[in-house]
Scaffold this motif. Structure first.
Motif, short mmCIF file in Angstrom:
data_model
loop_
_atom_site.label_atom_id
_atom_site.label_comp_id
_atom_site.label_asym_id
_atom_site.label_seq_id
_atom_site.Cartn_x
_atom_site.Cartn_y
_atom_site.Cartn_z
N GLN A 264 0.84 -1.19 0.00
CA GLN A 264 0.00 0.00 0.00
C GLN A 264 0.88 1.25 0.00
OE1 GLN A 264 -2.88 -0.03 3.18
NE2 GLN A 264 -3.56 -2.11 2.74
N LEU A 265 0.72 2.05 -1.04
CA LEU A 265 1.54 3.26 -1.14
C LEU A 265 1.17 4.29 -0.08
CD1 LEU A 265 1.74 3.69 -5.02
CD2 LEU A 265 3.41 2.64 -3.48
N ASN A 266 -0.05 4.19 0.45
CA ASN A 266 -0.48 5.13 1.51
C ASN A 266 -0.33 4.51 2.90
OD1 ASN A 266 -2.50 3.22 1.33
ND2 ASN A 266 -4.19 4.67 1.42
N SER A 267 0.47 3.47 3.00
CA SER A 267 0.67 2.77 4.28
C SER A 267 1.30 3.70 5.32
CB SER A 267 1.57 1.55 4.07
OG SER A 267 1.92 0.96 5.30
N THR A 268 0.99 3.44 6.58
CA THR A 268 1.63 4.17 7.67
C THR A 268 2.91 3.47 8.13
OG1 THR A 268 0.29 2.99 9.32
CG2 THR A 268 -0.57 5.09 8.51
N GLN A 269 3.28 2.34 7.52
CA GLN A 269 4.48 1.63 7.93
C GLN A 269 5.72 2.49 7.71
OE1 GLN A 269 4.91 -2.53 6.61
NE2 GLN A 269 2.77 -2.44 5.95
N ALA A 270 6.57 2.52 8.71
CA ALA A 270 7.77 3.36 8.65
C ALA A 270 8.68 2.98 7.49
CB ALA A 270 8.54 3.25 9.96
N ASP A 271 8.75 1.67 7.18
CA ASP A 271 9.73 1.22 6.21
C ASP A 271 9.34 1.49 4.77
OD1 ASP A 271 11.27 0.47 8.31
OD2 ASP A 271 10.74 -1.65 8.23
N LYS A 272 8.21 2.14 4.58
CA LYS A 272 7.84 2.61 3.24
C LYS A 272 8.89 3.60 2.73
CE LYS A 272 4.60 5.68 2.90
NZ LYS A 272 3.27 6.37 2.91
N LYS A 273 9.65 4.18 3.64
CA LYS A 273 10.68 5.16 3.26
C LYS A 273 11.82 4.54 2.46
CE LYS A 273 11.93 8.57 5.78
NZ LYS A 273 12.53 9.39 6.87
N ILE A 274 11.84 3.22 2.32
CA ILE A 274 12.85 2.59 1.47
C ILE A 274 12.81 3.17 0.07
CG2 ILE A 274 11.31 0.69 0.80
CD1 ILE A 274 15.14 0.47 1.32
N MET A 275 11.62 3.60 -0.37
CA MET A 275 11.49 4.15 -1.72
C MET A 275 12.30 5.44 -1.87
SD MET A 275 9.78 1.78 -3.01
CE MET A 275 9.73 2.49 -4.65
N GLU A 276 12.41 6.22 -0.79
CA GLU A 276 13.19 7.45 -0.85
C GLU A 276 14.66 7.15 -1.10
OE1 GLU A 276 12.55 9.87 2.58
OE2 GLU A 276 10.36 9.70 2.48
N ALA A 277 15.18 6.13 -0.42
CA ALA A 277 16.57 5.76 -0.61
C ALA A 277 16.81 5.22 -2.02
CB ALA A 277 16.98 4.72 0.43
N LEU A 278 15.89 4.40 -2.50
CA LEU A 278 16.03 3.84 -3.84
C LEU A 278 16.00 4.92 -4.91
CD1 LEU A 278 13.80 0.71 -3.27
CD2 LEU A 278 16.22 0.64 -3.91
N LEU A 279 15.14 5.91 -4.71
CA LEU A 279 15.10 7.03 -5.64
C LEU A 279 16.39 7.84 -5.59
CD1 LEU A 279 11.41 8.22 -5.11
CD2 LEU A 279 12.37 7.32 -7.24
N SER A 280 16.91 8.05 -4.37
CA SER A 280 18.17 8.79 -4.23
C SER A 280 19.33 8.05 -4.91
CB SER A 280 18.50 9.00 -2.75
OG SER A 280 17.54 9.82 -2.13
N ALA A 281 19.25 6.71 -4.89
CA ALA A 281 20.30 5.91 -5.52
C ALA A 281 20.11 5.80 -7.03
CB ALA A 281 20.32 4.52 -4.90
N LYS A 282 19.04 6.40 -7.54
CA LYS A 282 18.75 6.44 -8.98
C LYS A 282 18.30 5.10 -9.54
CE LYS A 282 19.86 10.77 -9.10
NZ LYS A 282 18.79 11.80 -9.13
#
Length: 458
Positions: A264-282
């Motif tokens: 779920q893209l609107n999840s409240t789970q903290a680890d959803k932030k993995i997407m931010e790191a993956l985007l930063s890594a290109k």
């Protein structure tokens, strides 16, 4: 168990495992809900099974038609409860940190004398919170100088209290669940220096789904409000697990492309932030109706088109080339509120060109292992240099991952992180004590194999 992961190219689709954070909270809410709860998409990790065992020890009746070989398969589970009414003097939370911290205050709702036990790494994790806080709400506590086993006797009587949230948000989750069960209103829990706020968002979301109402002011004050009577039958669906899926997503970014479904893209789970790191890594990321499509940065549009139309056409050859060829670059990330992301982030950083920096190392000391030191030790065996500087971790990435043997340190996330990094090594990597994955993601190696990885289990 030994798992030998060979360098492999991944392709295809995989459904994310059920969230154990969501599943365990659903079990707790089902126990304190007077009536029937139907849990859809239940998890079957060791922590999930421990939670189901605990709520049965505390009086709930759990019905499933697919209980075999100690695993619960993803068909609905029915929980019938008349509140916390222990059937014996002992409950055992296995190795679940959330379980022990959440269910202890809930167990304290009873008048009975209860022994709270755990095993493995849980025996070394501090539980001083209970010695300090539970007596303030009428609960007698006898611990081993702040460690398990703990003996408690309630009943817990809600009152206005102030707690320290710097060690873990899981203690607050337990208090919120216990307070909700008492149906007392205008009682306030004040919190100082709360960490992992997204996990409290998940707790509040579960309570709200069941019908309880809790308001907070900037995560510093939590107060219960009157609500309509809870429904006699409540249905709850366990969402996909961003914590477990983080390993699949990183695997796709370094050895894919793949699709990961069920998140779920609107999840409240903290680890959803993995997407931010993956985007930063290109990493190459596309959000599709079917799921999240993810591959290396070097995966160009032409290849993307081919993969989208025919996943199975991708050559499943070994990937023995220099890690820099994936196009991924070093990144910076603050994992203070999502410390469980450290292992997959280290696997990602190890193949990114440059030095990646991750903040929040102080949150790692009291996990299944001392994860900062464990990650440094095991990834060094693979040729990856990790420096720990205060609250920051620096990972020297971009070199070829070396074939070797690593030790899980009995930590599920260490085993999975090493398994992901092995996909782009210059030879097979053997992971000893790999059964540690059963704590959270029993099917991890099976899912890697289904995506095309060569994995030998011995």
């Amino acid at each position: 168990m030994r798992a030998i992961v060979h360098p492999s190219k991944l392709s295809g689709s995989q459904i994310a495992p059920a969230s154990k954070s969501s599943m365990q909270r659903a079990c707790a809410a089902a126990l304190i809900h007077i009536g029937k709860t139907i849990i859809h998409n239940p998890g079957h990790s060791n922590d999930d099974l421990a939670a189901l065992d605990v709520i049965q020890k505390l009086g709930a009746n759990v019905v499933t038609s697919n209980l075999a070989s100690g695993k619960i398969y993803p068909t609905p589970i029915e929980v019938n409860s008349n509140g916390v009414k222990p059937i014996g003097p002992t409950m055992n939370c296995g190795e679940s940190g959330l379980g022990i911290r959440m269910f202890t205050p809930i167990a304290a709702l009873s008048h009975e004398l209860i022994n709270i036990e755990g095993k493995g790494s849980l025996l070394k994790r501090p539980m001083h919170f209970f010695d300090e806080i539970l007596p303030l709400v009428g609960v007698k506590v006898n611990s081993q100088k702040g460690f398990l086993p703990i003996q408690i006797q309630g009943p817990l009587i809600p009152s206005n209290i102030t707690i320290d949230g710097s060690l873990s948000s899981q203690f607050l989750t337990g208090m919120l669940m216990a307070y909700a069960a008492t149906e007392k209103y205008d009682i306030e829990i004040k919190v100082i220096d709360l960490k992992s706020k997204p996990y409290i968002d998940l707790t509040l979301a579960v309570l709200n789904t069941f019908g309880w109402k809790v308001e907070h002011r900037n995560y510093e004050s939590f107060r219960f409000q009157e609500h309509a009577p809870l429904k006699p039958v409540i249905e709850y669906t366990v969402e996909g697990d961003w914590s477990g899926a983080a390993f699949l997503l990183v695997a796709g970014a370094i050895a894919g492309p793949i699709r990961v479904k069920g998140l779920q893209l609107n999840s409240t789970q903290a680890d959803k932030k993995i997407m931010e790191a993956l985007l930063s890594a290109k990493a190459n990321i596309q959000y599709e109706e079917e799921g999240i499509f993810i591959g290396p940065a070097s995966f160009n549009e032409q290849n993307n088109l081919i993969a989208t139309s025919n996943y199975n056409s991708i050559n499943n050859s070994n990937n023995n080339s220099n890690n820099n060829s994936n196009g991924l670059i070093a990144f910076e990330f603050d994992a203070t509120d999502c410390p469980d992301l450290f292992p997959p982030l280290v696997a990602l950083a190890s193949v990114c060109a440059g030095v990646s920096k991750i903040k929040g190392v102080s949150r790692l000391a009291h996990k299944e292992s001392d994860r900062g030191f464990t990650l440094q030790t095991e990834f060094a065996k693979m040729g990856v240099q990790i420096d720990l500087l205060g609250d920051e971790m620096l990972i020297q990435g971009g070199n070829i991952i070396q074939s070797t043997t690593v030790f899980s340190q009995h930590d599920h996330r260490i085993a999975m992180a090493c398994g992901v990094a092995a996909l782009v090594a210059n030879g097979p990597i053997e992971i000893t004590e790999a059964e540690a994955i059963n704590k959270s993601y029993t099917d991890f190696f099976t899912h890697l194999k289904e995506l095309g990885a060569k994995v030998d289990i011995q």
